[in-house]
Design a protein around this motif. Structure first.
Motif, PDB file in Angstrom:
ATOM      1  N   GLU A 181     -11.815   8.015   0.204  1.00 44.18           N
ATOM      2  CA  GLU A 181     -12.197   8.305   1.858  1.00 44.18           C
ATOM      3  C   GLU A 181     -10.870   8.544   2.246  1.00 44.18           C
ATOM      4  OE1 GLU A 181     -15.258   8.647   3.909  1.00 44.18           O
ATOM      5  OE2 GLU A 181     -15.659   8.902   1.823  1.00 44.18           O
ATOM      6  N   LEU A 182      -9.697   7.996   2.004  1.00 47.45           N
ATOM      7  CA  LEU A 182      -8.774   7.753   2.869  1.00 47.45           C
ATOM      8  C   LEU A 182      -8.317  10.044   2.144  1.00 47.45           C
ATOM      9  CD1 LEU A 182      -7.368   4.610   1.088  1.00 47.45           C
ATOM     10  CD2 LEU A 182      -8.839   5.722   2.436  1.00 47.45           C
ATOM     11  N   TYR A 232      -3.072   3.814  -3.339  1.00 49.90           N
ATOM     12  CA  TYR A 232      -3.089   4.916  -2.549  1.00 49.90           C
ATOM     13  C   TYR A 232      -2.347   5.166  -1.184  1.00 49.90           C
ATOM     14  CZ  TYR A 232      -7.557   5.638  -4.595  1.00 49.90           C
ATOM     15  OH  TYR A 232      -9.071   6.053  -5.213  1.00 49.90           O
ATOM     16  N   ILE A 248      -0.194   1.155   1.071  1.00 54.32           N
ATOM     17  CA  ILE A 248      -1.798   1.389   1.724  1.00 54.32           C
ATOM     18  C   ILE A 248      -2.028   1.034   3.316  1.00 54.32           C
ATOM     19  CG2 ILE A 248      -3.158  -0.601   0.091  1.00 54.32           C
ATOM     20  CD1 ILE A 248      -5.686   1.396  -0.241  1.00 54.32           C
TER      21      ILE A 248
END
Lengths: 327, 597, 551
Positions: free
Chosen positions: A184-185, A239, A314
């Motif tokens: 989702e990132l 991330y 992140i």
């Protein structure tokens, strides 16, 4: 602490000497000639730095100030008298007496050809530098024929080194393929990848040292990949998004930006970028918060900020989602 | 490092293969260098490198799995997806093409199914670039995993032999005289022992004058050895023709540690001379490397051998073992206190690793991507240390130089191309093989030595120097084969390939195969080569199928521009030479005609 | 940091808690610097330490014995920096006597760290040309936190690794303005610029500037406040940007005390668990992106935060709320801008005097002290200790004694539970719970596989974790980086697993910090049929309960 514990002590303590930073090793000056102008640069400076010093703008794609030069895109090549081939300005060190031409016919031809080769094989539609370069070098990627149809999902990831399908009749092969959306990132659209190695460097020793991605395959089938093309959530990825931060073509993109673009709602003219400080620890990373329509759409960090050098973790990169929940 | 691994686990065989390969090795410092050997061990045992096996190798060597995968996925001999245990590599490169490779491929396809697929789950086959067996074309290599693995090179290969070898039947290979027609002739310097001694016997080698040069070198001392090499005017035989003495002199003043590397990754299409030397006179290479190590002050040598040479691998492995046993390698060579040893490393199917800096990356356990130069290896090479890297033939030349002296050596050949030279003659000649002749022999004389033209006898073109070389025509038969002589006719000596094609060969297919070769073998690092070789192949495909974009003239002009950019802007010699042979053919030969309506 | 030769991370998992700081450590490592990690867990940071010997896995709460043993070894080997000690320190002889009993062997017995590793670190640290010693909550979340810090400072004084370029000590702050909050006087006994409220002259300066009378005694720190609530001495509480209902140790007690207040006012940007208890909630703008001001990081760098977007309707800036409140209470403070407030601060806090907004903008922040507009700010502190003679007071050694964790390990509570952060989450998770991190693991308890085996539980099985104060149910995860007998939990998901129902509120008397790092627990596997009602009810709720409060 400069301050004393006891309530009755002098506050603050007497001023001491100013801290000293040891002076850097003195560097000799190197004199060379670029496009007829003589220029002196400190020993160890690159031709790119030397050219910039006298205001010559050299195009770059795989070069970034916060990464080790890999000199793979070859768009920065210049002609050095006495050298059989052109040399990459981004990494070639200036030497005394060098005579350099940055805009000769040979240089222009190679730069144009690099742009045409990339333009005919990669989707450059979200690469901000490209249109200017194309115009400057009068590049026409369509000279190599219409683009071949894109590969199926994961087809390119399964290519074997040393083997390829015969050319598609009259069409120019491309790296076209479906977008990889596995979290989702951020998304990975390798149709837009020029293989500049920047993301690998940022994921590796130049910043994050996580090594989640590397070059795999060979030749035109070379690609950025996790081991066995596993999805990012199975990989070492943490991330930090530093790969997105250095990507020059938009191949790596915040999911937030990707979704807005898909909805045709991405509009940089309606965006503001504000520098502030990340709240999530005491390191003090500068966050550039990009806002469109009163919503944060992405977060970056200035490359010249000496705490982050453009890199985040992140939390800083993605931890702002709650601010957008406006109700 | 805080490495992360997927959940895949190795099976006991994979663990055993890795552990056995790493047993006794010092796993500190540059331990990543064992990545390629470990990947070979897994590939050899299981026929492919599974995610669990890769994880285990990475844990042992402290390498991030994504990087290790990138390394495994770079080399053609490694399989990174499930794969049958037996793989047949059938050469369809230019020399074999001229000798029936397509017919062989068709037969193998009938027997085993389409390339890359497997009917029985036991064997599959792939087309391969040049296997370095051109003198006995067509060639094939059968690779069977297991413990021990069985690799066999077949040439000339028939589909029957291939299928037998695939089920484990050993196939006897032709007599050496097929490869070295000069065997036993007097006056040979580089091929003197070839065919006359047992290449597995150290005693045979010594009886034939072996290790006399090493003794002589120890007596002379390192500086004097280097001086003789300088005096000999020996230049590198790998293709770049750099003066060996200059390289060695530079190394002597470099910082320690330094490394010696022997580039035995012979893979230029049409080239097989180093293979013949290593298969038939392996001790000579070890002796020569030891002298080089002594002269340049390197205590450690690496021999990077092409992965497709199973016989050379076995012969060199044996020779190294014999030399260590007898004190010709180790901490006290010949009792003179000289320390030197050699590590043998196998390539894994990548032409680019013949480029010296790519080879060093490969040795370090990285992808075989060339480095930008400068810095040159003599400054910062293997593990960042000063490194002397020489080709096999170059090193073997050091033996006569030490014995006879540099001046005597320089008297052979011409003023600027000194010494004896090995030539790889294949294609349409009557007696293909490796030939030794002094520099200066003409192209025509060499072809005569090889029995004259073969095939239809009507020769349309001769490829000189390999795929990275140039085409010449029968008009050039008087050209002397020297560095300067080939340059004068717009060609290059390269790796001394001489490959005539008669008029039955479709040169358009040859050019396409060359273009395909460079596209397949480009490492993919720099844009001009990565995409340029693709565009070049597409362009030749359009021309070969008579569907030019615009006109033939426009295509030829575009090819020239492409070639110019590849030559000027590529990082390494691969991209810089990828269009050379093609452009030379277009300039000299009437291959593509404008269709007139 | 990048140019130092040796880094010690003591009780700090910077790789996950301070990732960008760790980038600089990695640059140093790639340059050849050696990293030593002192941590009960083999954290991701510790995995970068010197291979084989660089991770010193001590028992929780044995930092002082380890530090003292390192000091003793340095002295025994004659590696102390004599001239620095003589010129710039005091209390050395007492200190030397205090560490004398801490032989390597005794330290190994008490700390669990092999003597050879203690010796190696002692020698490496003392011999390094430049060395940096950093710590985080592994040092400070103990009942004797200040003593722990002193033990580390002693090492820096002993070796002279302080006050020089590339050498120093540094606490790594957990939030963007922990340092700044303290600098601004958000401490019970300090006025801005660390000026002690009980110093009459200093207090008078502020009274003159502000036109008010300032109480002449220091107030309570956080734990003192809860004490006071317990005794009925404090009945009203105004909480700004803090979530004690989740973040305080011994949650049962916390909830009881907060629930018993006559008045609880919470001013926060999110509707936290504490806000749920409040009588009045004042919705506040996010300090880092919805308002203007400054924060100060771990290197004392004052940096600007800016408004990137307006707060939602009805949500107001902290300053606005406070000024409004003051107005209602009868004092008009006007409507000052952040810059006006900052300029006022500059007039009363000498180390900030030189930092105009213009300079903070132009120079990408400034490090205090910065006494006037021409002062460049100071890259490191304590350079004065290297002047001969030393400028100002000498730096004191302070003899400190081992004082094991309050929550004792017994047969009944045999497992040591410690706490920390994960890379992708922050404190009680009120902000970070709301983005879709693929790294997020469900709240749980990390155990060494051997403990799991002994308990007969598999990865993912729920267990009941019981301390002397409470119990929670959490799924098990195995981490070979732990040691048998050591368990780990985070505080990130209080809705899933209320870790602070377990922790102890044993408090350091000086800093007021609770001993979050050392809880004694017992772990019981759940009955095979026994799905625990609390777990079932809570498992899926994380993140969903939080929303921004409305006006």
């Amino acid at each position: 602490m400069t301050f004393q514990d006891a309530p009755d002590s002098k506050i603050p303590v007497p001023r001491g000497p100013l801290p000293v930073v040891p002076p850097p090793r003195p560097r000799r000056a190197v004199e060379l000639t670029i496009d007829g102008q003589s220029v002196a640069v400190p020993e160890g400076a690159t031709l790119l730095e030397a050219a910039r010093q006298i205001g010559i703008d050299t195009p770059t794609l795989c070069f970034l100030e916060n990464l080790t030069p890999v000199n793979v895109c070859r768009i920065c090549v210049v002609e050095v008298e006495g050298s059989r081939t052109l040399v990459p300005a981004c990494s070639r060190k200036a030497e005394p007496g060098m005579v350099v031409h940055t805009d000769s016919e040979r240089v222009r031809l190679s730069r144009r050809m690099v742009l045409e080769l990339l333009g005919s094989s990669v989707d450059l539609s979200t690469a901000p530098q490209i249109p200017g370069y194309m115009e400057r070098y009068d590049a026409h990627p369509e000279r190599f024929g219409p683009p071949a149809p894109p590969a199926r999902d994961h087809e390119r990831d399964l290519a074997r080194p040393g083997h390829h399908h015969p050319p598609h009749d009259g069409h120019a092969a491309t790296v076209g393929q479906p977008v990889k959306v596995d979290n989702e990132l951020y998304v990975r659209d390798y149709s837009k990848c020029i293989l500049c190695y920047k993301c690998v460097e940022a994921c590796g020793t130049d910043a994050q040292n996580t090594f989640a991605i590397a070059l795999a395959g060979r030749g035109f089938e070379a690609r950025i990949s996790t081991e066995y093309d596993v999805p990012l959530p199975d990989s070492a990825c943490v991330y930090c998004g530093n790969c997105i931060g250095v990507c020059p073509t938009g191949a790596l993109m915040f999911k937030s930006e990707f979704d807005l673009r898909q909805a045709e709602a991405w509009d940089e003219s309606r965006q503001t970028a504000t520098d502030t400080i990340c709240p999530y620890c005491g390191v003090g990373c500068t966050l550039t918060v990009h806002v469109q329509d009163e919503k944060i759409v992405k977060a970056t960090s200035p490359i010249d900020h000496d705490v982050t050098r453009g890199h985040l973790c992140i939390k800083g990169r993605f931890g702002w989602e709650w601010v957008n929940r406006r109700e | 490092m805080d490495l992360h691994f997927t959940a895949h686990e190795p099976d006991p065989e994979e663990m055993e293969a890795v552990d056995r390969r790493l047993a006794g090795l010092p796993l500190n410092g540059h331990r990543r260098q064992y990545l390629l050997p470990v990947l070979h061990a897994i590939q050899d045992r299981k026929g492919w490198i599974s995610p669990g096996a890769l994880n285990y190798a990475c844990q042992r060597l402290d390498v991030p799995p994504a990087e290790a995968f990138g390394v495994a996925d770079f080399y053609a001999l490694f399989q990174t997806r499930p794969h049958p245990p037996v793989t047949v590599h059938v050469c369809d490169d230019i020399a074999c093409h001229a000798r029936g490779a397509e017919a062989l491929c068709a037969e193998v396809e009938t027997a085993l199914g389409p390339a890359g697929e497997s009917r029985d789950g036991h064997a599959t086959w792939h087309r391969s670039p040049c296997l370095g067996l051109c003198e006995r074309a067509p060639a094939a290599l059968v690779v069977a995993s297991g413990d021990p693995p069985r690799d066999q090179a077949l040439a000339p290969a028939t589909s029957g032999d291939i299928l037998s070898a695939a089920v484990g039947v050993p196939i006897p290979q032709p007599d050496l005289a097929t490869s070295v027609p000069q065997t036993g002739e007097p006056g040979l310097k580089l091929l003197a022992r070839v065919g006359r001694i047992d290449p597995t016997s150290l005693d045979d080698y010594r009886a034939a004058g072996g290790f006399l040069a090493l003794r002589r070198a120890f007596e002379m001392g390192p500086a004097a050895v280097v001086r003789e090499v300088v005096d000999s005017k020996l230049v590198g035989r790998g293709g770049a023709a750099f003066p060996t003495g200059v390289k060695w002199q530079g190394a002597r003043s470099a910082t320690l540690p330094r490394y010696l590397v022997c580039n035995a990754d012979e893979s230029e299409p049409g080239t097989f001379k180093d293979r013949v030397l290593m298969e038939n006179d392996p001790f000579a290479l070890i002796e020569a490397m030891t002298i080089a190590g002594f002269a340049t002050g390197c205590e450690k040598g690496y021999l990077y051998l092409r992965g497709e040479y199973p016989l050379a691998l076995a012969r060199i492995e044996n020779a190294l073992q014999r030399c260590r046993e007898r004190g010709f390698l180790g901490d006290d060579i010949l009792g003179d206190g000289v320390r030197f040893d050699i590590e043998l490393r196998r390539g894994a199917g990548a032409y680019i690793c013949g480029e010296e800096t790519a080879l060093m990356n490969s040795l370090e356990g990285r992808r075989g991507e060339p480095r930008n130069k400068p810095p040159f290896p003599t400054e910062a090479g293997l593990f960042g240390a000063p490194t002397v890297i020489n080709n096999v033939e170059t090193l073997v030349n050091v033996l006569p130089i030490v014995i006879e002296g540099g001046k005597a050596f320089a008297a052979i050949g011409t003023e600027r191309s000194t010494g004896p030279k090995l030539f790889c003659v294949s294609g349409h000649v009557k007696r293909p093989g490796v030939y030794e002749a002094p520099f200066g022999i003409t192209l025509g004389e060499l072809i005569d030595l090889a029995g004259g033209f073969d095939g239809s006898g009507r020769i349309q073109a001769i490829l000189l120097g390999g795929a990275a070389g140039a085409f010449v025509t029968p008009d050039h038969l008087d050209a002397p084969l020297t560095f300067e002589g080939t340059r004068a006719i717009g060609a290059t000596l390269g790796s001394a390939v001489v490959m005539p094609f008669d008029d039955t060969v479709d040169l358009r297919q040859i050019l396409r195969r060359i273009a395909q070769f460079f596209r397949d073998e480009s490492c993919g690092q720099c844009v001009p080569c990565r995409v340029g070789t693709v565009r070049q192949e597409e362009l030749l495909h359009r021309l070969a199928t008579d569907r030019p974009l615009g006109s033939v003239a426009a295509e030829v002009a575009l090819l020239k521009e492409l070639g110019q950019a590849m030559r000027d802007a590529s990082i390494c010699g691969l991209g810089q030479t990828a269009s050379g042979a093609i452009e030379s053919a277009l300039a000299r030969l009437p291959i593509y005609q404008e269709k007139t309506l | 940091m990048e140019e130092t030769d040796l880094v010690i991370l003591w009780g700090s998992n910077a790789r996950e808690a301070h990732p960008i700081f760790f980038h600089h450590v990695l640059k140093a490592i790639h340059r050849g610097a050696r990293l030593y990690a002192v941590d009960p867990r083999k954290t991701t940071s510790a995995q970068w330490a010197v291979s084989g010997t660089g991770h010193l896995p001590l028992h929780v709460g044995t930092d002082i014995p380890l530090a003292n043993a390192i000091a003793r070894e340095i002295l025994a080997a004659g590696l102390e920096n004599r001239s620095f000690i003589e010129n710039a320190t005091s209390g050395f002889d007492d200190f030397r006597r205090s560490v004398e009993p801490w032989t390597l062997e005794r330290a190994e017995l008490v700390t669990g760290v092999p003597a050879a590793q203690i010796r190696e670190l002692a020698h490496a640290y003392a011999r390094a040309d430049r060395a940096v010693l950093c710590w985080t909550l592994g040092i400070t979340e103990h009942h004797n936190a200040v003593d722990n810090v002193r033990a580390l400072i002693n090492l820096s004084l002993l070796t002279g690794h302080v006050g020089r370029y590339g050498s120093g000590v540094c606490p790594l702050r957990g939030q963007n303005n922990v340092q700044g909050g303290g600098d601004m006087g958000a401490l019970p006994d300090r006025l801005p610029g660390f000026q002690h409220v009980e110093n009459d002259a200093l207090r008078a300066k502020f009274e003159r500037a502000w036109g008010v009378t300032i109480p002449p005694k220091g107030g309570w720190h956080l734990s003192g406040m809860f004490e006071a609530m317990e005794h009925g001495e404090m009945t009203a509480l105004y909480v700004i940007g803090e979530n004690p209902a989740n973040s305080e140790a011994d949650q049962h007690r916390t909830m009881r005390l907060l629930g018993g207040l006559d008045t609880l006012v919470v001013q926060d940007m999110l509707f936290t668990a504490t806000a749920e208890l409040a009588h009045v909630v004042l919705p506040a703008a996010a300090g880092w992106c919805e308002s203007e001001g400054t924060v100060t990081n771990s290197e004392r760098r004052v940096q600007r935060v800016r408004r990137a977007l307006p707060p939602p309707a009805g949500v107001r800036d902290d300053v606005e709320i406070l000024c409004d409140l003051a107005r209602r209470m009868g004092r008009d403070l006007g409507n000052p801008t952040a810059e006006e407030l900052w300029n006022e601060l500059r007039t009363v806090s000498p180390p900030h005097a030189g930092m105009s907004y213009a300079r903070l903008e132009a120079e990408d922040g400034l490090q205090w002290p910065c006494y006037d507009e021409s002062h460049p700010g100071e890259l490191y502190l304590h350079g004065r200790l290297w002047e001969r003679p030393v400028v100002g007071p000498r730096a004191p050694f302070k003899a400190v004694e081992h004082d094991p964790p309050v929550d004792e390990l017994t047969d009944e509570f045999p497992i040591r539970l410690t706490t920390g952060r994960h890379l992708d989450s922050y404190n009680t998770g009120v902000q970070t719970g709301l983005y879709a991190s693929p790294l997020r693991r469900k709240a749980g308890i990390d155990l060494h596989p051997e403990d799991g085996w002994r308990l007969g539980v598999a990865e993912g099985d729920p267990v009941r974790v019981i301390s002397r104060r409470g119990s929670v149910v959490a799924p098990v995860r195995f981490d070979p980086g732990l040691r048998p007998g050591l368990a780990f939990m985070t505080l990130h998901f209080p809705d899933q697993v209320a870790t602070n129902e377990l922790t102890i509120d044993a408090v350091d008397p000086d800093s007021g910090t609770s001993e979050f790092k050392a809880t004694a627990v017992r772990i019981e596997p759940m009955r095979p049929d026994g799905t625990d009602a609390r777990l079932a009810g809570r498992q899926e709720t994380h993140g969903s309960a939080l929303h921004r409060p409305r006006a």
